[in-house]
Design a protein around this motif. Sequence first.
Motif, short mmCIF file in Angstrom:
data_model
loop_
_atom_site.label_atom_id
_atom_site.label_comp_id
_atom_site.label_asym_id
_atom_site.label_seq_id
_atom_site.Cartn_x
_atom_site.Cartn_y
_atom_site.Cartn_z
N ASP A 152 0.84 -1.20 0.00
CA ASP A 152 0.00 0.00 0.00
C ASP A 152 0.88 1.25 0.00
N PRO A 153 0.67 2.17 -0.95
CA PRO A 153 1.57 3.33 -1.06
C PRO A 153 1.56 4.25 0.15
N VAL A 154 0.39 4.50 0.72
CA VAL A 154 0.33 5.34 1.92
C VAL A 154 0.98 4.62 3.09
N GLY A 155 0.70 3.33 3.20
CA GLY A 155 1.32 2.53 4.24
C GLY A 155 2.83 2.53 4.14
N ARG A 156 3.33 2.45 2.92
CA ARG A 156 4.79 2.47 2.71
C ARG A 156 5.39 3.80 3.16
N THR A 157 4.69 4.89 2.87
CA THR A 157 5.19 6.21 3.26
C THR A 157 5.35 6.32 4.77
N PHE A 158 4.31 5.93 5.48
CA PHE A 158 4.36 6.02 6.94
C PHE A 158 5.33 5.01 7.53
N ARG A 159 5.40 3.81 6.94
CA ARG A 159 6.33 2.81 7.46
C ARG A 159 7.77 3.27 7.27
N ALA A 160 8.07 3.83 6.10
CA ALA A 160 9.42 4.33 5.85
C ALA A 160 9.77 5.46 6.82
N PHE A 161 8.80 6.34 7.09
CA PHE A 161 9.02 7.44 8.02
C PHE A 161 9.27 6.90 9.42
N ALA A 162 8.48 5.92 9.84
CA ALA A 162 8.67 5.33 11.16
C ALA A 162 10.04 4.65 11.28
N ASP A 163 10.46 3.98 10.21
CA ASP A 163 11.78 3.35 10.23
C ASP A 163 12.88 4.42 10.30
N GLN A 164 12.68 5.49 9.56
CA GLN A 164 13.67 6.57 9.54
C GLN A 164 13.84 7.20 10.92
N THR A 165 12.74 7.36 11.63
CA THR A 165 12.79 7.99 12.95
C THR A 165 13.01 6.96 14.08
N ARG A 166 13.22 5.71 13.70
CA ARG A 166 13.49 4.63 14.65
C ARG A 166 12.40 4.54 15.71
N SER A 167 11.18 4.65 15.26
CA SER A 167 10.04 4.65 16.16
C SER A 167 9.68 3.24 16.61
N ASP A 168 8.94 3.14 17.71
CA ASP A 168 8.38 1.88 18.16
C ASP A 168 7.12 1.65 17.33
N ARG A 169 7.21 0.81 16.32
CA ARG A 169 6.13 0.67 15.34
C ARG A 169 4.86 0.08 15.94
N LEU A 170 5.00 -0.80 16.90
CA LEU A 170 3.81 -1.40 17.51
C LEU A 170 3.07 -0.38 18.37
N ALA A 171 3.81 0.48 19.05
CA ALA A 171 3.17 1.55 19.81
C ALA A 171 2.44 2.51 18.86
N LEU A 172 3.06 2.79 17.71
CA LEU A 172 2.42 3.68 16.74
C LEU A 172 1.15 3.06 16.18
#
Length: 250
Positions: A152-172
């Motif tokens: 999903d293109p929108v999903g990819r955008t947010f996932r890439a951003f979360a990876d870039q900021t080293r976020s806790d993806r499950l919390a997000l």
Amino acid sequence: MPSFYNGEVEIAYLDEGEGDPIVLVHGFASTKNVNWVYPTWVSELKKNGRRVIAFDNRGHGDSGKLYDAAAYDVATMAGDVIALMDHLDIERADVMGYSLGARMTAVLARQQPQRLRSAVFGGIGIGLIEGGGPGENVAAALEAASLDDVTDPVGRTFRAFADQTRSDRLALAACLRGSRRLMTRDEAAGIEVPVLIAVGTTDEIAGSADALGKVIPGAEVLHIPNRDHMRAVGDKVYKAGVLDFLSRRR
């Protein structure tokens, strides 16, 4: 970096400068640094004689991580703003939120207007009422094993951003699922504090700024030319418009 506890949730924040206080509330999957420090909002506001307070929302940055969606109701998250103001003995402040942060700010403007001198809604227009923005597709992308698994293109955008900021993806993902409640048209129409709505002209997430401006009595609208949801944050037109708006508050 200083922090305090609102109940059992640790909230990391910064408090810099002197003058009238302004509290900055970042967007989903962002942090106080990504939203406000790196795009020079903090330094610009300090140069303009403001005391600047910014914090990491629960589930983000250096603040506490929670994995129950119920812990991220927008009103609950907005309560962290008031708790921080209380912690710093700030009775009343201007509050500027971006995207999710603007949704939180809108809740405060409606429910606790006595604590806000003014409110700036960045990156949110009629989407405050009618929806839009990241949905379950983004939550699923955050929970995927890797970016390569996200189509999903929108999903990819947010996932890439979360990876870039080293976020806790499950919390997000929990935050996204818990913070989706929209404001009703009547609730928005009941906002009485001075409001500035600032949205990029190519923002496909926020919804129409003009449409929201027609709902909130006396709201001002600032169009940020040729900026989408991600790129509007640090724009000079946005900064100049906010500084002008703040200069007219009493």
